[in-house]
Design an enzyme around this catalytic site. Structure first.
Site, mmCIF file in Angstrom:
data_model
loop_
_atom_site.group_PDB
_atom_site.id
_atom_site.type_symbol
_atom_site.label_atom_id
_atom_site.label_comp_id
_atom_site.label_asym_id
_atom_site.label_seq_id
_atom_site.Cartn_x
_atom_site.Cartn_y
_atom_site.Cartn_z
ATOM 1 N N HIS A 17 0.828 -1.201 0.000
ATOM 2 C CA HIS A 17 0.000 0.000 0.000
ATOM 3 C C HIS A 17 0.866 1.256 0.000
ATOM 4 O O HIS A 17 0.598 2.205 -0.736
ATOM 5 C CB HIS A 17 -0.911 0.014 1.232
ATOM 6 N N ASP A 117 -6.381 5.489 2.367
ATOM 7 C CA ASP A 117 -6.433 4.049 2.165
ATOM 8 C C ASP A 117 -7.634 3.479 2.915
ATOM 9 O O ASP A 117 -8.311 4.192 3.671
ATOM 10 C CB ASP A 117 -5.132 3.418 2.676
ATOM 11 N N SER A 292 6.577 -9.818 0.129
ATOM 12 C CA SER A 292 7.157 -9.679 1.466
ATOM 13 C C SER A 292 6.227 -10.152 2.569
ATOM 14 O O SER A 292 6.656 -10.426 3.683
ATOM 15 C CB SER A 292 7.539 -8.214 1.717
#
Length: 340
Positions: A17, A117, A292
């Site tokens: 993000h 977000d 990740s």
């Protein structure tokens, strides 16, 4: 855009993000928009360097987690990559505690827009209090955006009637969007996990679905990391469903490496990886990468390595040193690099 236009970026504390928000910040800065990018100090330090010509337009704002978070997050943990999956709700709790310092910052700065977000649902109240409109930036592709939002009942999103929520089984069926029928659907076992993660109330006190719906209902526009050439039908379907402005930002790829290719993924001399790739036949190299967030066990890593050896194909494997490995060499079976 006016030279004094100022936007505040509020990304969730995950690099999947933060990086799209960072790339969007650079795109806005190139248009002479002033950007305040807010995250925690460690996350800010791990962002790529900003080119000198864009530095006057991008302000990286470090706001640390309050001391209240000590104890329920591992030391120095500030992003999802730093924690085991079972600690995710604790990170959301910590993130929500940023509400007050971020409110103070926005009240002092009075930006023109807040680009938010899914996580910062409380930005809705902050925006209303200071008269700052919101843009909801959806960092996934448009197909994902439409798929999940088509399962929402926006008008009942803030009620306690959870019977209106879709079932896991509804995730397994492709959707008809009027002008076209999507082929996207989850397998049954995937649907169960996705439904639980998105709709069920978690330890943060609010589900991801409710965060998403609250921001979507209040925002003035939705920005989607996609483009009409790639997902025109899905972007149009999303616009038709909600009647709000839908802004495709483009795919926001990272900056192209310099002509000198001064990049090294594994500490090897510059150009080694690129030169090796240039010598391979088209469509011959297997790329292995789980991101990740996927924290593989030793057994899983060794099994993947064994499978790559058995394939006898050239490959490029992006593997972050796991927590269980003392060094990069420990992360792979003995002799693996030499044999390949």
């Amino acid at each position: 855009m006016g030279k004094n236009l100022h936007v505040v970026m509020l990304p969730w504390s995950a690099f999947g993000h933060m990086m799209p928000f960072f790339q969007l910040s650079m795109a806005l800065a190139k248009a002479k928009v002033h950007v305040s990018y807010i995250s925690t100090p460690k996350n800010i330090q791990r962002l790529p360097k900003i080119s000198p010509d864009l530095q006057p337009f991008i302000h990286l704002v470090s706001i640390p987690f309050p001391a209240l978070t000590f104890g329920f997050l591992p030391e120095d943990a500030e992003a999802t990559v730093d924690i085991p999956f079972e600690k995710m709700d604790n990170l959301k709790l910590a993130y929500d505690l940023l509400q007050q310092p971020i409110k103070q910052f926005i009240g002092d700065q009075l930006p023109d827009w807040i680009i938010v977000d899914f996580s910062a649902h409380w930005a809705v109240e902050i925006g209303k209090e200071f008269g700052v409109p919101l843009v909801y930036f959806f960092v996934s592709c448009a197909a994902t955006c439409v798929f999940f939002t088509s399962l929402e009942n926006i008008s009942k999103a803030n009620t306690e009637d959870h019977d209106v929520l879709p079932s896991p089984e509804s995730f397994t069926s492709p959707r008809d969007f009027g002008t076209f029928r999507s082929m996207i659907a989850y397998r049954k076992h995937e649907a169960v996990d996705m439904h639980a993660g998105f709709y069920e109330l978690n330890d943060s006190g609010i589900s991801d679905s409710d965060r998403h719906t609250k921001i979507l209902s209040a925002c003035q526009a939705v920005a989607v990391r996609s483009c009409n050439e790639f997902e025109g039908e899905y972007l149009e379907a999303y616009k038709n469903k909600f009647g709000k402005l839908v802004i495709p930002t483009g795919l926001l790829p990272p900056e192209q490496p310099s002509a000198k290719r001064e990049i090294s993924f594994d500490g090897s001399p510059n150009n080694v990886i690129f030169d090796w790739l240039d010598k391979q036949k088209p469509k011959s190299v297997v790329f292995v990468g789980f991101g990740s967030e996927c924290k593989l066990s030793k057994e899983q890593v060794f099994e993947i390595a064994h499978g790559l050896e058995l394939s006898e194909l050239p490959f490029l494997w992006a593997l972050r040193k796991p927590n269980w490995a003392d060094s990069d060499a420990d992360a792979l079976p003995p002799g693996f690099v030499e044999r390949t």
